[in-house]
Design an enzyme around this catalytic site. Sequence first.
Site: not given
Ligand SMILES: *Cc1c(COP(=O)(O)O)cnc(C)c1O
Length: 438
Positions: A144, A239, A267
């Site tokens: 994701y 990511d 995060k």
């Molecule tokens: C949480 C997450 C996102 C998206 O971040 P948001 O701040 O919710 O848009 C993208 N990539 C990964 C791996 C994530 O866990």
Amino acid sequence: MKYEKSSRLYQEACRVLVGGVNSPVRAFGAVNGTPVFIKKAKGSKIEDVDGNRYIDYVSSWGPLILGSAHPKVLQAIRNAASRGTSFGAPTHLETELAELIVEAMPSIQKIRFVNSGTEATMSALRLARAYTKCNRVIKFEGCYHGHVDSLLVKGGSGMATFAIPDSAGVTVASAADTLVAPFNDVDAVERLFEKFRDEVAALIVEPVAGNMGVIPPKPGFLSGLREITERYGSLLVFDEVITGFRVAYGGAQSLFNVTPDLTCLGKIIGGGLPVAAYGGREEIMNLLSPLGRVYQAGTLSGNPLAMTAGIATLHETRKNGFYDRLEKKSKLFAEGLIESARIVGCPVQVNRVGSMLGLFFTEEKVVDYSSAKSTNTKQYGRFFHEMLGRGIYLPPSAFETIFLSSAHSQSDISQTIKASERAFRAAQIELGVAALDE
Ligand SMILES: *Cc1c(COP(=O)(O)O)cnc(C)c1O
């Protein structure tokens, strides 16, 4: 436990908020429940509006590596807020956080702050397309990367939870340039590159998958991706929105010793406030406006409250031994869970990388999206509610990550393991009943 106030607030919320929430998994639909509404949190504890207290393993879905309301983070936010909440002009705080990140991740020479992980991955891919002058992007099944249109293809997280293969409202055209491979399968990636040579701008991957439960990369997977992308002139985008400053101070790229071209962060770098970022080699990043022709902007980007919360958080996590302590604690936690499940004869797999844990109800190893999807999510749901009733707040979906923080104490962990034995037993019974029904 009573949930009267939560029930009432949820009904009220549902009248004006879609599904009562602002992010789908929060609705508890994946575990057949309705959400508890939170009043406050401190350290490893979170308290709902009915006064129930829980040990929190959601950690706001990853950011809270220091636990909730860490005094240093709160103080930094208070100090910053007293000087004004937003200027729409540069502050030195942005440079400070950027310097900390660049120092932690040598693959990043320059960085751009945004407000969500979604923005970070979306912009990183725009940049990769401009740099390579190619259109296609490869992603992995079950990974994701936020709700970017072109990446809402066989995604994980909420989508896996609700078993929606594609989101409605995403045009065929916007998904047409996205290619999908199974996680941990280098050969499949090689085949895609052979077929679409000279067309692939970037390959984006969660170096440790954290949105289909936790799935570690097999040995050679990430280095294989590095080798292939380099050979075909594509960019490798990590990511690290979850893994950055989580699995190690330098992220998964330092843990697995693989250097990506671009990195997405989020995060933890916001310390619980909305921040994300993308960064990489200078020659690529300099294509961004105002230096280059790739446009990307943000009214609240680099927000001083968020920057200062991030700085305060990284100052704590860079202290000597921080990740070693987290690793030891997480290892004990995982071993305890496995032992509880073994005692009651409940088949589980616990995947763990540092303080990221994935708990799967299955006998088989979970190595990719299809094996994650074939685990018993109903049993997870029963386990979740049993734990919630015993004051343990786990992610309300089998496809999310259990996060430990530096705030979790030895006694939190033993309490959780103790509760888990009963919860595993209940989950086992659930399975027995379900089998009789069929
Ligand atoms: C949480 C997450 C996102 C998206 O971040 P948001 O701040 O919710 O848009 C993208 N990539 C990964 C791996 C994530 O866990």
